[in-house]
Write a protein that holds these residues in place. Sequence first.
Motif, PDB file in Angstrom:
ATOM      1  N   GLY A   1     -19.324  78.832  27.966  1.00  0.00           N
ATOM      2  CA  GLY A   1     -20.194  79.340  29.013  1.00  0.00           C
ATOM      3  C   GLY A   1     -20.380  80.838  29.054  1.00  0.00           C
ATOM      4  O   GLY A   1     -20.838  81.386  30.073  1.00  0.00           O
ATOM      5  N   LEU A   2     -20.062  81.545  27.957  1.00  0.00           N
ATOM      6  CA  LEU A   2     -20.199  83.000  27.943  1.00  0.00           C
ATOM      7  C   LEU A   2     -21.335  83.487  27.042  1.00  0.00           C
ATOM      8  O   LEU A   2     -21.532  84.695  26.914  1.00  0.00           O
ATOM      9  CB  LEU A   2     -18.894  83.654  27.471  1.00  0.00           C
ATOM     10  CG  LEU A   2     -17.653  83.410  28.318  1.00  0.00           C
ATOM     11  CD1 LEU A   2     -16.454  84.127  27.703  1.00  0.00           C
ATOM     12  CD2 LEU A   2     -17.868  83.850  29.752  1.00  0.00           C
TER      13      LEU A   2
ATOM     14  N   GLY B   1      -1.988  70.448  33.414  1.00  0.00           N
ATOM     15  CA  GLY B   1      -0.728  71.148  33.601  1.00  0.00           C
ATOM     16  C   GLY B   1      -0.737  72.118  34.755  1.00  0.00           C
ATOM     17  O   GLY B   1      -1.671  72.159  35.574  1.00  0.00           O
ATOM     18  N   GLU B   2       0.301  72.929  34.805  1.00  0.00           N
ATOM     19  CA  GLU B   2       0.548  73.794  35.956  1.00  0.00           C
ATOM     20  C   GLU B   2       0.302  75.276  35.657  1.00  0.00           C
ATOM     21  O   GLU B   2       0.604  76.125  36.497  1.00  0.00           O
ATOM     22  CB  GLU B   2       1.994  73.609  36.423  1.00  0.00           C
ATOM     23  CG  GLU B   2       2.329  72.175  36.781  1.00  0.00           C
ATOM     24  CD  GLU B   2       3.804  71.978  37.039  1.00  0.00           C
ATOM     25  OE1 GLU B   2       4.542  72.980  36.998  1.00  0.00           O
ATOM     26  OE2 GLU B   2       4.209  70.835  37.272  1.00  0.00           O
ATOM     27  N   PHE B   3      -0.246  75.602  34.486  1.00  0.00           N
ATOM     28  CA  PHE B   3      -0.373  77.009  34.156  1.00  0.00           C
ATOM     29  C   PHE B   3      -1.461  77.707  34.959  1.00  0.00           C
ATOM     30  O   PHE B   3      -1.539  78.935  34.979  1.00  0.00           O
ATOM     31  CB  PHE B   3      -0.599  77.192  32.650  1.00  0.00           C
ATOM     32  CG  PHE B   3       0.680  77.459  31.924  1.00  0.00           C
ATOM     33  CD1 PHE B   3       1.134  78.763  31.745  1.00  0.00           C
ATOM     34  CD2 PHE B   3       1.455  76.421  31.465  1.00  0.00           C
ATOM     35  CE1 PHE B   3       2.328  79.014  31.121  1.00  0.00           C
ATOM     36  CE2 PHE B   3       2.657  76.660  30.827  1.00  0.00           C
ATOM     37  CZ  PHE B   3       3.100  77.969  30.653  1.00  0.00           C
ATOM     38  N   GLY B   4      -2.289  76.934  35.649  1.00  0.00           N
ATOM     39  CA  GLY B   4      -3.270  77.541  36.533  1.00  0.00           C
ATOM     40  C   GLY B   4      -2.651  78.309  37.678  1.00  0.00           C
ATOM     41  O   GLY B   4      -3.309  79.106  38.344  1.00  0.00           O
TER      42      GLY B   4
ATOM     43  N   HIS C   1     -10.030  77.767  31.299  1.00  0.00           N
ATOM     44  CA  HIS C   1     -11.247  76.982  31.036  1.00  0.00           C
ATOM     45  C   HIS C   1     -11.868  77.379  29.702  1.00  0.00           C
ATOM     46  O   HIS C   1     -12.235  76.522  28.890  1.00  0.00           O
ATOM     47  CB  HIS C   1     -12.258  77.183  32.169  1.00  0.00           C
ATOM     48  CG  HIS C   1     -13.641  76.720  31.822  1.00  0.00           C
ATOM     49  ND1 HIS C   1     -13.985  75.380  31.761  1.00  0.00           N
ATOM     50  CD2 HIS C   1     -14.761  77.423  31.474  1.00  0.00           C
ATOM     51  CE1 HIS C   1     -15.257  75.272  31.415  1.00  0.00           C
ATOM     52  NE2 HIS C   1     -15.746  76.487  31.233  1.00  0.00           N
ATOM     53  N   ILE C   2     -11.984  78.688  29.475  1.00  0.00           N
ATOM     54  CA  ILE C   2     -12.591  79.167  28.228  1.00  0.00           C
ATOM     55  C   ILE C   2     -11.738  78.776  27.034  1.00  0.00           C
ATOM     56  O   ILE C   2     -12.254  78.309  26.009  1.00  0.00           O
ATOM     57  CB  ILE C   2     -12.784  80.695  28.294  1.00  0.00           C
ATOM     58  CG1 ILE C   2     -13.870  81.034  29.304  1.00  0.00           C
ATOM     59  CG2 ILE C   2     -13.122  81.275  26.927  1.00  0.00           C
ATOM     60  CD1 ILE C   2     -13.968  82.497  29.616  1.00  0.00           C
ATOM     61  N   TYR C   3     -10.432  78.936  27.172  1.00  0.00           N
ATOM     62  CA  TYR C   3      -9.528  78.581  26.071  1.00  0.00           C
ATOM     63  C   TYR C   3      -9.656  77.096  25.735  1.00  0.00           C
ATOM     64  O   TYR C   3      -9.787  76.712  24.567  1.00  0.00           O
ATOM     65  CB  TYR C   3      -8.089  78.918  26.449  1.00  0.00           C
ATOM     66  CG  TYR C   3      -7.098  78.653  25.327  1.00  0.00           C
ATOM     67  CD1 TYR C   3      -6.815  79.636  24.384  1.00  0.00           C
ATOM     68  CD2 TYR C   3      -6.461  77.418  25.197  1.00  0.00           C
ATOM     69  CE1 TYR C   3      -5.929  79.397  23.345  1.00  0.00           C
ATOM     70  CE2 TYR C   3      -5.578  77.170  24.163  1.00  0.00           C
ATOM     71  CZ  TYR C   3      -5.311  78.164  23.248  1.00  0.00           C
ATOM     72  OH  TYR C   3      -4.436  77.917  22.211  1.00  0.00           O
TER      73      TYR C   3
END
Length: 447
Positions: free
Chosen positions: A69-70, A406-409, A418-420
Amino acid sequence: MDAFDSEVRNFLQKWPEIEFVDLVFTDINACPRGKRIPIKALAKVKKGVPLPVSTISLNMAGSVVEEAGLGEELGEPDHLCFPIPNTLTRTVNPNVAQLLLTMMDASGEKPTSLFIRNVLEDLQKQLHSKGQYPVVALELEFYLVDKSRMDNGLVKPAFNPKKRMQEKDTAVYDIENLDDYAEFLSDLNTAAAEQELNTSGALSESAPGQFEINFNHQKDVLNACDQVLLAKRLIRQVAHQHNFDVTFMAKPFAHEAGNGQHIHLSVVDEAGNNLFSDQNGAASPFFYQTLAAMIHAVPSSIALLCPNVNSYRRFSAGSYTPTKADWGHNHRGVALRIPMSDSNNRRIEHRIAGADVNPYILASVVLANVLAAEKFTPEQCPDPLSETAPSMPTRMSDALAELERGEFGDYLPKEFLHIYHACKQSELAEFESAVTPLEVEWMLHTA
């Protein structure tokens, strides 16, 4: 005169022969991108260099991943990139220097959270505000390989310049092997010293033509990662001067050891006391809390630590690579190793990532684990070498699924994750759509 002007002036006084500067920007895979400018234009760089924000979301082939999306959806807008202090150095080209850039937003006033180095800087600041100062040291493995390929396109081992033959024998910590590549290593060490890289020497590793370069421990985590980027570029340049190619692939050879990128972590207070040890020199509760946080995070962090399909080929029993989310003292087969040390140097060696990992992402995962430690009790840390340690995801699709739920957010920006995820899901889909020589061999006449 501001700090950047002073840095440029001092550099040119030391290296007056420099004519050009490579402005180096890294994408989500830590691949160096950028442009070369005349040295006379360098002073203007402090005003900001406009680069498309979509350059963050390039895949391994260097193409924009539109799913992130970039790109076209936004009209390829520019963001401003600025010099990273103290990264103006020589390259092996005597007429060319290099300078690392970091990306801000379009106004140039606020660091964008899409750029992982900015994320790491924020994590480091959060820990510093808590009186916790991470100290890290990185280890980077690589192979010297032949510039030509096998007939099937696979990597060919290096041609040993002293023995005048293709490498084939494995000899761990082989001093003679270092002598065989003495000219390459000498030029590498000289150039590393000229660039003031924080390295402590190279050694022969577990496979023919494989080497490891170690970095000294330091409290500036950002600079430690900058050093890895500069070292990888330097190793490639020096290797090419000696008619070698070089690879940081996690698993370039199916039946030889893979390339790892390990990171050693300790945490000290403002006075330099190791927070992993208590006043009596024993392991502290914080040490076990950090281990518990790291082990808990393994499933959801594997996709960040293992960014490519090839990354997962490195994991196999009996090859000193982890296959479980476990830890142990002085044991190289675990995910989190506790090396031999005294109480002042107690540390955790995080051994999961391959040499293909983005070092800023690796360090961000580790520092996020330190931040999460306060949510765990020492009692939640499993026993060392636990028989019930869960297996790690060893397929890219499984790892990406774990990352998504997961919980890394809680610790890394959701927009970056999201981009990754979009970039890696796109690369995986492209890889899985390719027809390989092996399946043709198996199925051409038998399917």
